[in-house]
Scaffold this motif. Structure first.
Motif, PDB file in Angstrom:
ATOM      1  N   VAL A 151     -35.700  -2.157 -18.068  1.00  0.00           N
ATOM      2  CA  VAL A 151     -35.966  -1.539 -16.768  1.00  0.00           C
ATOM      3  C   VAL A 151     -37.234  -0.686 -16.837  1.00  0.00           C
ATOM      4  O   VAL A 151     -37.556  -0.111 -17.887  1.00  0.00           O
ATOM      5  CB  VAL A 151     -34.734  -0.702 -16.330  1.00  0.00           C
ATOM      6  N   SER A 166     -35.997   8.459 -15.248  1.00  0.00           N
ATOM      7  CA  SER A 166     -36.976   8.726 -16.315  1.00  0.00           C
ATOM      8  C   SER A 166     -37.740  10.021 -16.004  1.00  0.00           C
ATOM      9  O   SER A 166     -37.941  10.869 -16.879  1.00  0.00           O
ATOM     10  CB  SER A 166     -38.001   7.592 -16.413  1.00  0.00           C
ATOM     11  N   LEU A 175     -34.148   8.458 -27.972  1.00  0.00           N
ATOM     12  CA  LEU A 175     -33.054   7.517 -28.240  1.00  0.00           C
ATOM     13  C   LEU A 175     -32.818   6.661 -26.986  1.00  0.00           C
ATOM     14  O   LEU A 175     -32.522   7.196 -25.924  1.00  0.00           O
ATOM     15  CB  LEU A 175     -31.797   8.307 -28.616  1.00  0.00           C
ATOM     16  N   THR A 190     -35.259   4.192 -25.935  1.00  0.00           N
ATOM     17  CA  THR A 190     -36.616   4.387 -25.380  1.00  0.00           C
ATOM     18  C   THR A 190     -36.930   3.407 -24.248  1.00  0.00           C
ATOM     19  O   THR A 190     -37.752   3.689 -23.385  1.00  0.00           O
ATOM     20  CB  THR A 190     -37.667   4.299 -26.519  1.00  0.00           C
ATOM     21  N   CYS A 207     -38.530   1.185 -21.833  1.00  0.00           N
ATOM     22  CA  CYS A 207     -39.947   0.884 -21.601  1.00  0.00           C
ATOM     23  C   CYS A 207     -40.863   1.901 -22.284  1.00  0.00           C
ATOM     24  O   CYS A 207     -42.089   1.791 -22.174  1.00  0.00           O
ATOM     25  CB  CYS A 207     -40.213   0.882 -20.104  1.00  0.00           C
ATOM     26  N   VAL A 252     -31.523  -0.351 -28.851  1.00  0.00           N
ATOM     27  CA  VAL A 252     -30.686  -1.429 -29.354  1.00  0.00           C
ATOM     28  C   VAL A 252     -31.275  -2.790 -28.938  1.00  0.00           C
ATOM     29  O   VAL A 252     -30.962  -3.821 -29.538  1.00  0.00           O
ATOM     30  CB  VAL A 252     -29.240  -1.227 -28.816  1.00  0.00           C
ATOM     31  N   ASN A 253     -32.155  -2.763 -27.952  1.00  0.00           N
ATOM     32  CA  ASN A 253     -32.713  -3.995 -27.384  1.00  0.00           C
ATOM     33  C   ASN A 253     -34.113  -4.254 -27.953  1.00  0.00           C
ATOM     34  O   ASN A 253     -35.060  -3.533 -27.629  1.00  0.00           O
ATOM     35  CB  ASN A 253     -32.774  -3.842 -25.851  1.00  0.00           C
ATOM     36  N   ALA A 299     -37.003  -4.394 -25.552  1.00  0.00           N
ATOM     37  CA  ALA A 299     -37.459  -3.094 -25.041  1.00  0.00           C
ATOM     38  C   ALA A 299     -38.558  -2.565 -25.969  1.00  0.00           C
ATOM     39  O   ALA A 299     -39.618  -2.122 -25.502  1.00  0.00           O
ATOM     40  CB  ALA A 299     -36.291  -2.114 -24.971  1.00  0.00           C
ATOM     41  N   GLY A 326     -31.759  -0.382 -33.105  1.00  0.00           N
ATOM     42  CA  GLY A 326     -30.396  -0.052 -33.528  1.00  0.00           C
ATOM     43  C   GLY A 326     -29.677   0.769 -32.481  1.00  0.00           C
ATOM     44  O   GLY A 326     -30.280   1.268 -31.536  1.00  0.00           O
ATOM     45  N   LEU A 384     -27.282   3.845 -31.007  1.00  0.00           N
ATOM     46  CA  LEU A 384     -27.083   5.298 -31.118  1.00  0.00           C
ATOM     47  C   LEU A 384     -27.970   5.890 -32.235  1.00  0.00           C
ATOM     48  O   LEU A 384     -29.168   5.634 -32.225  1.00  0.00           O
ATOM     49  CB  LEU A 384     -25.609   5.592 -31.363  1.00  0.00           C
ATOM     50  N   THR A 428     -27.842  -4.199 -20.715  1.00  0.00           N
ATOM     51  CA  THR A 428     -28.128  -3.206 -21.782  1.00  0.00           C
ATOM     52  C   THR A 428     -28.907  -2.014 -21.251  1.00  0.00           C
ATOM     53  O   THR A 428     -28.787  -0.926 -21.788  1.00  0.00           O
ATOM     54  CB  THR A 428     -29.013  -3.842 -22.884  1.00  0.00           C
ATOM     55  N   SER A 436     -23.666   0.688 -21.962  1.00  0.00           N
ATOM     56  CA  SER A 436     -23.629   0.618 -23.428  1.00  0.00           C
ATOM     57  C   SER A 436     -22.557  -0.320 -23.941  1.00  0.00           C
ATOM     58  O   SER A 436     -22.588  -0.726 -25.096  1.00  0.00           O
ATOM     59  CB  SER A 436     -23.338   2.007 -23.973  1.00  0.00           C
TER      60      SER A 436
HETATM   61  C1  LIG Z   1     -31.783   3.907 -18.828  1.00  0.00           C
HETATM   62  S1  LIG Z   1     -32.673   3.095 -20.090  1.00  0.00           S
HETATM   63  C2  LIG Z   1     -33.822   4.385 -20.508  1.00  0.00           C
HETATM   64  C3  LIG Z   1     -35.214   3.942 -20.686  1.00  0.00           C
HETATM   65  C4  LIG Z   1     -36.243   5.021 -20.851  1.00  0.00           C
HETATM   66  N1  LIG Z   1     -35.984   5.844 -22.028  1.00  0.00           N
HETATM   67  C5  LIG Z   1     -36.379   5.905 -19.621  1.00  0.00           C
HETATM   68  O1  LIG Z   1     -36.306   7.129 -19.758  1.00  0.00           O
HETATM   69  O2  LIG Z   1     -36.573   5.373 -18.530  1.00  0.00           O
HETATM   70  C6  LIG Z   1     -31.510   3.162 -21.433  1.00  0.00           C
HETATM   71  C7  LIG Z   1     -31.971   2.495 -22.699  1.00  0.00           C
HETATM   72  O3  LIG Z   1     -30.940   2.613 -23.681  1.00  0.00           O
HETATM   73  C8  LIG Z   1     -30.888   1.420 -24.424  1.00  0.00           C
HETATM   74  N2  LIG Z   1     -29.553   1.275 -25.038  1.00  0.00           N
HETATM   75  C9  LIG Z   1     -28.460   0.629 -24.570  1.00  0.00           C
HETATM   76  N3  LIG Z   1     -27.441   0.712 -25.450  1.00  0.00           N
HETATM   77  C10 LIG Z   1     -27.911   1.434 -26.507  1.00  0.00           C
HETATM   78  C11 LIG Z   1     -27.354   1.847 -27.731  1.00  0.00           C
HETATM   79  N4  LIG Z   1     -26.073   1.550 -28.045  1.00  0.00           N
HETATM   80  N5  LIG Z   1     -28.107   2.574 -28.576  1.00  0.00           N
HETATM   81  C12 LIG Z   1     -29.402   2.865 -28.270  1.00  0.00           C
HETATM   82  N6  LIG Z   1     -29.990   2.492 -27.119  1.00  0.00           N
HETATM   83  C13 LIG Z   1     -29.261   1.794 -26.243  1.00  0.00           C
HETATM   84  C14 LIG Z   1     -31.191   0.338 -23.414  1.00  0.00           C
HETATM   85  O4  LIG Z   1     -31.638  -0.836 -24.049  1.00  0.00           O
HETATM   86  C15 LIG Z   1     -32.234   1.030 -22.534  1.00  0.00           C
HETATM   87  O5  LIG Z   1     -33.517   0.712 -22.983  1.00  0.00           O
END
Ligand SMILES: C[S@@+](CC[C@H](N)C(=O)[O-])C[C@H]1O[C@@H](n2cnc3c(N)ncnc32)[C@H](O)[C@@H]1O
Length: 480
Positions: free
Chosen positions: A123, A129, A147, A149, A151, A170-171, A174, A195, A197, A224, A228
């Motif tokens: 996204v 953000s 954590l 990150t 985009c 985790v993606n 991304a 990875g 968390l 994703t 989560s």
């Molecule tokens: C809402 S987005 C946030 C993106 C960006 N940091 C922002 O502030 O707009 C949440 C992010 O968390 C990642 N995510 C999902 N599950 C996760 C996990 N178990 N551990 C770490 N990151 C995860 C997603 O892939 C996604 O990129």
């Protein structure tokens, strides 16, 4: 590769593809229409075929363009930003200028009628953000972790304030897109790791952890970028509970979160409970609450699922799942943890509905400091403490016309969190004289003489009356 991205950044800047450039070109009407997912006014505003209009069409609106002379299509394709098809250029990503001056790269925006999102959709940067970015402390730090990150937008904000930045997700897609955005923004040396968390940073410590996590509470982890796959609000809970192990002494963790309101349980106990036993001072703020139907609609709309064949089924299933857990609402807010090193941590959980001064990050350390100072201020110390009224506090008095005394006195902050507090005449009198020069004991004695109250009585009541005003930042403890 860095040279390529530097050249492309120049190209974007030369065309005026910046926040101000896009805002100016689209104008108020087209920008507002876009927020309603209506693209026609924006397409009309960009139909001249000039460089800026072309870039807005390509990456902001996501429509194919005829390659104008001067657009280095091969280089853009090498950078992973476009594909070309016989003179027509098509964006492969959403590339948006950001308020920090850099660029954010994500998957193309979905609009109603578009094909379904892929599960690993990345996204773009948006309202959430920006909310996290404005909340994060402006204090420069040595090591920062972003954590989830996505985009990579939080890194754009951390760059220049943190000497070392680790960004995890985790993606893997991304991280791939985030790297392109950082390169286009001229941000080097971000340590990106894949990875879940805190797995990728096991055993490490950070001065600042920020996260806009996948906080959406849904029955299935379908996307994703927002879900989560953890049970209900379990991801935010686990993030909060684990974060202290990854904070350096004096470190801060700041995140956005959603939490359940469950029938028979106070949401404050639920979220406050996440912080219990962490050893950190904490500040939890609920900014909004939605009822279950509003919540489900919001996120179905977010994935452009409104009007699709599965809409009713998804809506019904999601609502039924929330009902099965006795959910009455979903809270949206901010959580901040601070490893202050104290043996007597304090957690403040509150609702803030008012507009606050932005960025909160400019004064969030002060907010935490006030909460902690009030908590640790003993009644015995109080008479010797020198208080100073915070900058910008006004007093409002309301009463019947002609009455000698007001029936209500309010202290109102015009700065910071813009809190208000109903106070008595003694606190109001203190607000008039507290400039940090004199200890509270003699000041209360003088006020007692003026108001005819008993000085010992005032002193005895002082902790109960004054501590909340210190916690809420109306008075600061003067150290000068
Ligand atoms: C809402 S987005 C946030 C993106 C960006 N940091 C922002 O502030 O707009 C949440 C992010 O968390 C990642 N995510 C999902 N599950 C996760 C996990 N178990 N551990 C770490 N990151 C995860 C997603 O892939 C996604 O990129």
């Amino acid at each position: 590769m860095n040279d390529l991205f530097d050249r492309l950044r120049e190209l974007l800047l030369d065309a005026g593809y910046t926040i101000d450039g896009v805002r100016e070109r689209l104008g108020e009407v087209a920008a507002t229409a876009l927020s309603r997912e209506e693209t026609v006014p924006a397409l009309r505003a960009t139909r001249d075929g000039d460089p800026l209009g072309t870039l807005i069409r390509l990456w902001w609106l996501g429509v194919p363009v005829d390659a104008p002379a001067g657009l280095p299509v091969a280089e853009l394709a090498a950078a992973g930003l476009v594909t070309s098809d016989g003179g027509r250029v098509v964006s492969t990503v959403h590339l948006q200028p950001w308020e920090t001056g850099g660029y954010v790269v994500s998957d193309r925006k979905v609009r109603p009628g578009d094909p379904a999102l892929r599960p690993d959709h990345v996204v773009g940067a948006g309202g959430a953000s920006a909310n996290l970015a404005q909340l994060v402390t402006r204090r420069p730090v040595e090591r920062a972790l972003d954590l989830g990150t996505g985009c990579g937008v939080q890194v754009l904000h951390l760059a220049g304030r943190a000497r070392e930045i680790v960004a995890t997700d985790v993606n893997p897609r991304a991280l791939e897109l985030a790297r392109i955005g950082w390169a286009l923004s001229g941000i080097r040396d971000v340590d990106a790791r894949e990875g879940s968390l805190f797995e990728p940073v096991a055993g490490e410590r950070f001065d600042l952890v920020v996260s806009n996590p996948p906080f959406v509470i849904s029955p299935a982890g379908r996307f994703t970028y927002r879900e989560s796959g953890f049970e209900a609000d379990g991801f935010c809970r686990d993030l909060v509970r684990q974060a202290p192990r990854f904070l350096a002494p004096g470190g801060t963790c700041q995140l956005l979160a959603n939490w359940l309101h469950v029938r028979g349980e106070d949401w404050r106990d639920r979220v406050g409970g996440w912080l219990t036993g962490t050893g950190c001072d904490g500040w939890v703020v609920q900014r909004d609450v939605q009822d279950p139907a509003e919540y489900v609609e919001l996120w179905l709309r977010d994935a452009a699922e409104q009007g699709t064949a599965r809409y009713r089924e998804l809506y019904d299933g999601w609502l039924g799942w929330l009902e099965s857990m006795d959910v009455t609402g979903i809270g949206f807010g901010w959580i901040t943890l601070h490893d202050s090193g104290t043996l007597d941590p304090v957690v403040r959980v509150e609702e803030l509905g008012q507009r606050v001064e932005l960025p909160v990050g400019g004064y969030v350390d002060e907010v935490l400091g006030s909460i902690a100072a009030a908590h640790r201020l003993s009644g015995a110390e109080l008479p010797g403490v020198r208080l100073a009224l915070a900058e910008g506090v006004l007093e409002e008095r309301i009463g019947p016309p002609g009455a000698e005394d007001p029936s209500q006195i309010t202290l109102r902050q015009t700065r910071g969190l813009r809190r208000t507090a109903r106070v008595g005449t003694v606190e109001a009198a203190l607000a008039g004289v507290c400039d940090g020069d004199y200890p509270l004991g003699p000041l209360l004695a003088a006020i007692a003489e003026l108001t005819g109250e008993d000085a010992d009585d005032l002193l005895a009541k002082a902790p109960e009356a004054i501590r909340p005003l210190v916690a809420e930042g109306f008075f600061h403890i003067s150290t000068g």
